[in-house]
Scaffold this motif. Sequence first.
Motif, PDB file in Angstrom:
ATOM      1  N   TRP A 119      33.147  58.373 -66.554  1.00 34.77           N
ATOM      2  CA  TRP A 119      33.496  57.855 -68.134  1.00 34.77           C
ATOM      3  C   TRP A 119      32.741  56.530 -68.644  1.00 34.77           C
ATOM      4  N   PHE A 120      32.837  55.671 -67.422  1.00 29.89           N
ATOM      5  CA  PHE A 120      32.150  54.291 -67.678  1.00 29.89           C
ATOM      6  C   PHE A 120      30.782  54.249 -67.491  1.00 29.89           C
ATOM      7  N   PRO A 121      29.699  53.709 -68.331  1.00 32.63           N
ATOM      8  CA  PRO A 121      28.496  53.505 -67.939  1.00 32.63           C
ATOM      9  C   PRO A 121      28.385  52.363 -66.710  1.00 32.63           C
ATOM     10  N   ALA A 122      27.403  52.284 -65.902  1.00 34.74           N
ATOM     11  CA  ALA A 122      27.152  51.433 -64.992  1.00 34.74           C
ATOM     12  C   ALA A 122      27.544  49.955 -65.306  1.00 34.74           C
ATOM     13  N   ASN A 123      27.029  49.475 -66.698  1.00 34.85           N
ATOM     14  CA  ASN A 123      27.306  48.202 -66.966  1.00 34.85           C
ATOM     15  C   ASN A 123      28.507  47.484 -67.244  1.00 34.85           C
ATOM     16  N   ALA A 124      29.432  48.690 -67.383  1.00 34.99           N
ATOM     17  CA  ALA A 124      30.858  48.504 -67.891  1.00 34.99           C
ATOM     18  C   ALA A 124      31.762  48.776 -66.328  1.00 34.99           C
ATOM     19  N   VAL A 283      36.438  37.471 -61.367  1.00 32.98           N
ATOM     20  CA  VAL A 283      35.411  38.066 -60.503  1.00 32.98           C
ATOM     21  C   VAL A 283      34.596  39.290 -61.062  1.00 32.98           C
ATOM     22  N   GLY A 284      35.245  40.172 -61.621  1.00 31.52           N
ATOM     23  CA  GLY A 284      34.822  41.387 -62.171  1.00 31.52           C
ATOM     24  C   GLY A 284      33.981  41.072 -63.253  1.00 31.52           C
ATOM     25  N   MET A 285      34.455  40.167 -64.378  1.00 36.62           N
ATOM     26  CA  MET A 285      33.684  39.854 -65.480  1.00 36.62           C
ATOM     27  C   MET A 285      32.552  39.077 -65.499  1.00 36.62           C
ATOM     28  N   SER A 286      32.920  38.272 -64.209  1.00 39.85           N
ATOM     29  CA  SER A 286      31.385  37.386 -63.955  1.00 39.85           C
ATOM     30  C   SER A 286      30.268  38.197 -63.277  1.00 39.85           C
ATOM     31  N   SER A 287      30.752  39.148 -62.351  1.00 37.67           N
ATOM     32  CA  SER A 287      30.019  39.967 -61.922  1.00 37.67           C
ATOM     33  C   SER A 287      29.216  40.861 -63.069  1.00 37.67           C
ATOM     34  N   ASP A 288      29.888  41.675 -63.958  1.00 41.80           N
ATOM     35  CA  ASP A 288      29.138  42.180 -64.898  1.00 41.80           C
ATOM     36  C   ASP A 288      28.165  41.418 -65.976  1.00 41.80           C
ATOM     37  N   ARG A 289      28.746  40.412 -66.276  1.00 38.97           N
ATOM     38  CA  ARG A 289      28.141  39.113 -66.901  1.00 38.97           C
ATOM     39  C   ARG A 289      26.525  38.793 -66.268  1.00 38.97           C
ATOM     40  N   ALA A 290      26.732  38.697 -65.072  1.00 41.98           N
ATOM     41  CA  ALA A 290      25.628  38.339 -64.278  1.00 41.98           C
ATOM     42  C   ALA A 290      24.494  39.391 -63.825  1.00 41.98           C
ATOM     43  N   ARG A 291      25.258  40.589 -63.907  1.00 43.03           N
ATOM     44  CA  ARG A 291      24.693  41.732 -63.536  1.00 43.03           C
ATOM     45  C   ARG A 291      24.195  41.672 -61.945  1.00 43.03           C
ATOM     46  N   GLU A 292      25.388  41.122 -61.410  1.00 42.49           N
ATOM     47  CA  GLU A 292      24.756  40.742 -59.719  1.00 42.49           C
ATOM     48  C   GLU A 292      26.016  41.230 -59.121  1.00 42.49           C
ATOM     49  N   GLU A 332      40.795  40.633 -52.712  1.00 39.48           N
ATOM     50  CA  GLU A 332      40.824  41.875 -53.830  1.00 39.48           C
ATOM     51  C   GLU A 332      39.801  41.252 -54.819  1.00 39.48           C
ATOM     52  N   GLY A 333      39.302  39.996 -55.069  1.00 40.38           N
ATOM     53  CA  GLY A 333      38.414  39.793 -55.924  1.00 40.38           C
ATOM     54  C   GLY A 333      37.062  40.461 -55.801  1.00 40.38           C
ATOM     55  N   MET A 334      36.932  40.832 -54.325  1.00 44.17           N
ATOM     56  CA  MET A 334      35.698  41.533 -53.922  1.00 44.17           C
ATOM     57  C   MET A 334      35.607  43.158 -54.449  1.00 44.17           C
ATOM     58  N   VAL A 335      36.596  43.566 -54.958  1.00 45.27           N
ATOM     59  CA  VAL A 335      36.365  45.062 -55.121  1.00 45.27           C
ATOM     60  C   VAL A 335      35.880  45.387 -56.326  1.00 45.27           C
ATOM     61  N   GLY A 336      36.136  44.903 -57.406  1.00 45.96           N
ATOM     62  CA  GLY A 336      35.239  45.185 -58.639  1.00 45.96           C
ATOM     63  C   GLY A 336      33.806  45.262 -58.400  1.00 45.96           C
ATOM     64  N   PRO A 337      33.088  44.050 -57.889  1.00 46.21           N
ATOM     65  CA  PRO A 337      31.584  43.980 -57.763  1.00 46.21           C
ATOM     66  C   PRO A 337      31.277  45.108 -56.406  1.00 46.21           C
ATOM     67  N   PHE A 338      32.399  45.192 -55.492  1.00 48.04           N
ATOM     68  CA  PHE A 338      31.802  46.142 -54.353  1.00 48.04           C
ATOM     69  C   PHE A 338      31.905  47.217 -55.016  1.00 48.04           C
ATOM     70  N   TRP A 339      32.546  48.169 -55.469  1.00 53.47           N
ATOM     71  CA  TRP A 339      32.504  49.389 -55.850  1.00 53.47           C
ATOM     72  C   TRP A 339      31.551  49.605 -57.021  1.00 53.47           C
ATOM     73  N   ALA A 340      31.312  48.831 -57.853  1.00 64.48           N
ATOM     74  CA  ALA A 340      29.956  48.899 -58.617  1.00 64.48           C
ATOM     75  C   ALA A 340      29.010  48.977 -57.839  1.00 64.48           C
ATOM     76  N   MET A 341      28.546  47.999 -56.963  1.00 62.37           N
ATOM     77  CA  MET A 341      27.591  48.279 -55.899  1.00 62.37           C
ATOM     78  C   MET A 341      27.421  49.534 -55.037  1.00 62.37           C
ATOM     79  N   ALA A 342      28.624  49.717 -54.613  1.00 61.09           N
ATOM     80  CA  ALA A 342      28.641  50.916 -53.762  1.00 61.09           C
ATOM     81  C   ALA A 342      28.318  52.297 -54.420  1.00 61.09           C
TER      82      ALA A 342
END
Length: 425
Positions: A119-124, A283-292, A332-342
């Motif tokens: 449902w969600f594109p990679a950047n979101a 953390v999730g918002m920061s990760s998406d904003r920085a694309r990192e 738990e702050g790790m999970v958003g960027p982790f799953w986007a990376m994984a």
Amino acid sequence: MWRLMPFLFLLYIVAYLDRINVSFAVLQMRGQLGLSDRVYGRAAGMFFAGYFFFQLPSNLVLEKFGVRRWISALMVAWGVISCLMISIRGPVSFYGMRFLLGAAEAGFFPGIILYMKRWFPANARGRAVAWFMTANPLAGIVGSPISGALMGITGAGLSGWQWMFLMEGLPAILLGIAVFWTLSDNPREAAWLKGEERVWLLAKLALEQQAESSFKKENLVEVLISPRIWMLSLVYFGVSTTMYGVTLWLPSVIRSLSGMSYLLTGMVSALPFLLTAIAMVLVGMSSDRARERRWHTAVPAFVGAAALLAAGYGSSTVVVVACLGIGMACAEGMVGPFWAMATSRMTGLSAAAGIAVINSLANLGGYFGPDIIGFFRKASGGFRGGLLAIGATLAVSGTVALIVGRQPILERDADYHDAPKKGSI
């Protein structure tokens, strides 16, 4: 985002509450059933033994039969099992019921992660996963006082802990039925999605799928032996170890340090979950904003490990609860960027299998965390040894994240500016 996430969020609150409410139940069960701290630590972790063995089969069944039908069936099943927890009479039945609950819940989380990928594109996706995962701490914020209050109910031949299991198992059954009539398996089937929005979203997802198709296709065996999958599993192992090691012992830590009532223990237990919810979103918002993704996964791990070290050597209730809250929030702050990376390099059947393998292997940390605290608690009478072991595990996760995160991330090359004005995220 607004149509799917509130409902998925509610489902995960119920799922998480049903797996952690045992942390309150044991405050009464320990005396009534003669359970030792080691028995509780093992039983709390036994959930993840069932989770481990049934997660991959469950996710493959979901891929075949669809999210709507399978998630509906799983929720009804675990709701019934949660209600039947009132029949526990000793260590063996305690182990058995927790194992069955884990087996029933095994397909839920990886199924929803796969669902969001559709449902969600990679950047979101990092933002969406982070919002979804805040259901974990919110379940603690809302559920801790409720569980504490339900523990005071008696009547009909049931103790407080039995009433708590019964009352908190019913929502899963009702929501499981609602899932069948509410969710659409993909954007193409969603009647509520407007024409131009549907066209844009399907085109965007198709473009990403086409890019992902350039990656090497992996069969199930290759997924199981992939070094990247095992390294990602090790990263998430530290998250699960901390998440459940702290969560499932938190009421016992607070009550042993302060001697508070069940209700006050529940209210104080909610504070670390509140801090965790805030950290996950930021953390999730920061990760998406920085694309990192790499450093957004690793840095919280190192900070959380330091906080758990401080908690292990703390002596006052305020210091220990504050440090445990920081440790939980970072993990738990790790999970958003982790799953986007994984998930950035997964597609098709390998995505379903890869997500399930990572989550099932990593969630063995949910067994290790509570059990290692129970082991040290029995050996020394305190929580220090267990907290230090969990902190070391989280530090290792951060180190491995820096290694595995060096691989290219698909979303860095995505176009972030082509979403339509109307209905955009």
